[in-house]
Scaffold this motif. Sequence first.
Motif, PDB file in Angstrom:
ATOM      1  N   ASN A 168      58.081   0.385  53.456  1.00 43.61           N
ATOM      2  CA  ASN A 168      57.032  -0.222  52.633  1.00 43.61           C
ATOM      3  C   ASN A 168      56.632   0.590  51.401  1.00 43.61           C
ATOM      4  OD1 ASN A 168      56.602  -1.148  55.620  1.00 43.61           O
ATOM      5  ND2 ASN A 168      55.639  -2.727  54.378  1.00 43.61           N
ATOM      6  N   PHE A 169      56.590   1.906  51.513  1.00 41.15           N
ATOM      7  CA  PHE A 169      56.153   2.727  50.387  1.00 41.15           C
ATOM      8  C   PHE A 169      57.309   3.139  49.481  1.00 41.15           C
ATOM      9  CE2 PHE A 169      52.356   3.313  52.993  1.00 41.15           C
ATOM     10  CZ  PHE A 169      51.351   3.340  52.041  1.00 41.15           C
ATOM     11  N   TRP A 170      58.511   3.223  49.998  1.00 45.95           N
ATOM     12  CA  TRP A 170      59.637   3.686  49.194  1.00 45.95           C
ATOM     13  C   TRP A 170      60.046   2.619  48.178  1.00 45.95           C
ATOM     14  CZ3 TRP A 170      61.783   8.291  48.401  1.00 45.95           C
ATOM     15  CH2 TRP A 170      62.988   8.348  47.685  1.00 45.95           C
ATOM     16  N   ASP A 171      60.137   3.026  46.908  1.00 41.75           N
ATOM     17  CA  ASP A 171      60.544   2.141  45.819  1.00 41.75           C
ATOM     18  C   ASP A 171      62.071   2.044  45.819  1.00 41.75           C
ATOM     19  OD1 ASP A 171      61.191   0.888  43.426  1.00 41.75           O
ATOM     20  OD2 ASP A 171      59.662   1.941  42.268  1.00 41.75           O
ATOM     21  N   MET A 207      57.723   7.160  45.968  1.00 46.59           N
ATOM     22  CA  MET A 207      56.759   6.490  46.830  1.00 46.59           C
ATOM     23  C   MET A 207      55.652   5.814  46.025  1.00 46.59           C
ATOM     24  SD  MET A 207      57.591   6.982  50.089  1.00 46.59           S
ATOM     25  CE  MET A 207      58.443   8.127  51.203  1.00 46.59           C
ATOM     26  N   TYR A 208      55.375   4.536  46.345  1.00 46.87           N
ATOM     27  CA  TYR A 208      54.234   3.830  45.752  1.00 46.87           C
ATOM     28  C   TYR A 208      52.927   4.487  46.200  1.00 46.87           C
ATOM     29  CZ  TYR A 208      57.620   0.012  45.007  1.00 46.87           C
ATOM     30  OH  TYR A 208      58.696  -0.752  44.634  1.00 46.87           O
ATOM     31  N   TRP A 209      51.882   4.254  45.418  1.00 51.03           N
ATOM     32  CA  TRP A 209      50.586   4.857  45.720  1.00 51.03           C
ATOM     33  C   TRP A 209      49.775   4.057  46.740  1.00 51.03           C
ATOM     34  CZ3 TRP A 209      48.500   9.310  45.761  1.00 51.03           C
ATOM     35  CH2 TRP A 209      47.111   9.482  45.763  1.00 51.03           C
ATOM     36  N   VAL A 260      50.256  -2.797  45.791  1.00 49.03           N
ATOM     37  CA  VAL A 260      49.139  -3.126  44.901  1.00 49.03           C
ATOM     38  C   VAL A 260      48.938  -2.062  43.819  1.00 49.03           C
ATOM     39  CG1 VAL A 260      47.921  -4.563  46.568  1.00 49.03           C
ATOM     40  CG2 VAL A 260      47.447  -2.106  46.488  1.00 49.03           C
ATOM     41  N   ASN A 261      49.526  -0.899  43.996  1.00 53.99           N
ATOM     42  CA  ASN A 261      49.503   0.144  42.960  1.00 53.99           C
ATOM     43  C   ASN A 261      50.827   0.882  43.036  1.00 53.99           C
ATOM     44  OD1 ASN A 261      49.128   2.425  41.331  1.00 53.99           O
ATOM     45  ND2 ASN A 261      46.956   2.608  41.847  1.00 53.99           N
TER      46      ASN A 261
END
Length: 402
Positions: free
Chosen positions: A90-93, A99-101, A110-111
Amino acid sequence: MTALLKGQFQKQVEQETKNIFNFWIDNAIDTENQGFYGEITNDLLINKEAEKGLILNSRILWAFSLAYRELEDQRYLEIADRAYDYLLQNFWDKEYAGMYWMLDSQGNVVNDRKQIYGQAFSIYALSEYYRAIAKEESLEKAIELFELIEKYSYDSENKGYIEACSREWNELEDLRLSEKDMNEKKSMNTHLHILEAYTNLFRVWKDERLEEQLKELIEVTIEYIIDSQTYHFILFFDEKWTSKSDLFSYGHDIEGSWLLYEAAEVLEDQELIEKVAEIAVKMAEVTYKEGLDEDWAVLYEGDLTGIIDSDKHWWPQAEAVVGFLNAYQLTDEDKYLEVAKNIWSFIEERIIDQEYGEWFWMVSKEGIVNNQISKVNSWKGPYHNGRACFEIVNRLEKIKRR
């Protein structure tokens, strides 16, 4: 301080270690949307719609990886596995890497900014997970994040690291880590946690460039971030290391004192170790003289006029116990061992929630709990207190053997 007191101290901390990790197992697992809940109030009300932050989730991975490595409890590994899977899924772009914030409660981005502080905590977590179970993919991702930070954040002209990048790793106008931070190119906080992350990565990846950058980070911290007159950290800078802040953060000072020494130890550079040891003790002494209240709690912030924020947050207390134990190990001065035990007593009396478990975010100078800030949120995971517990126990064991 007697061996009996050390033993009592250690037993108290060992029990609290189990309490902390049991709290997260019992309360924080999001069974509907995967991962972990983003907010739980002091009286255990779960906000199922709360956003899920990179800092909370990377800290959960780090803490439960450490807990499994130390205690070999299979329940801890299950939580670490869950956190690892959620981070990478989920966080890995998957397009631009890193990593997304911030995600929403269902795992949607969302960020998408690449806050370097967050990338550093991801390295810290992924390298700890590798230490726990030797999962190659985890180490590979940690190394990839290291390369991204060095490529896009490192200031080759002035040294140090720029605070944040866009999703595509381009420059940003707003670099702030949070609303309360200054919008400056460089900060103590981000550099401290890159230092922490690179230290842990170097334990498992003896890369020459990483070694060079970690040593440079220590030197940059000494040259620019630590005020050579006061031995406080300076908090914010422009890209050329001009100071932009006159605040003191006692929690960061005492935390930085032991993390800096840990970094030098990992590098096994004896000359650097001796240099850092002297600085670490001076930083601890400043907190001892300036940052403690009558009840031994660490106060939050000061400046040249004195204390300007007398609240007692959970994390400076945790870091201070470790920092003062580190100072005792370096000096054999009993006052540091005594203050570490006294701060732990304050934690037990005021910060630990004896009814519902875990630690309150903060209490006022008078010891009144702030119930407006949730016990679990984007910034509060089992990192400061979980780490402190393991550090305390391991350091007391070393002290007893001396």
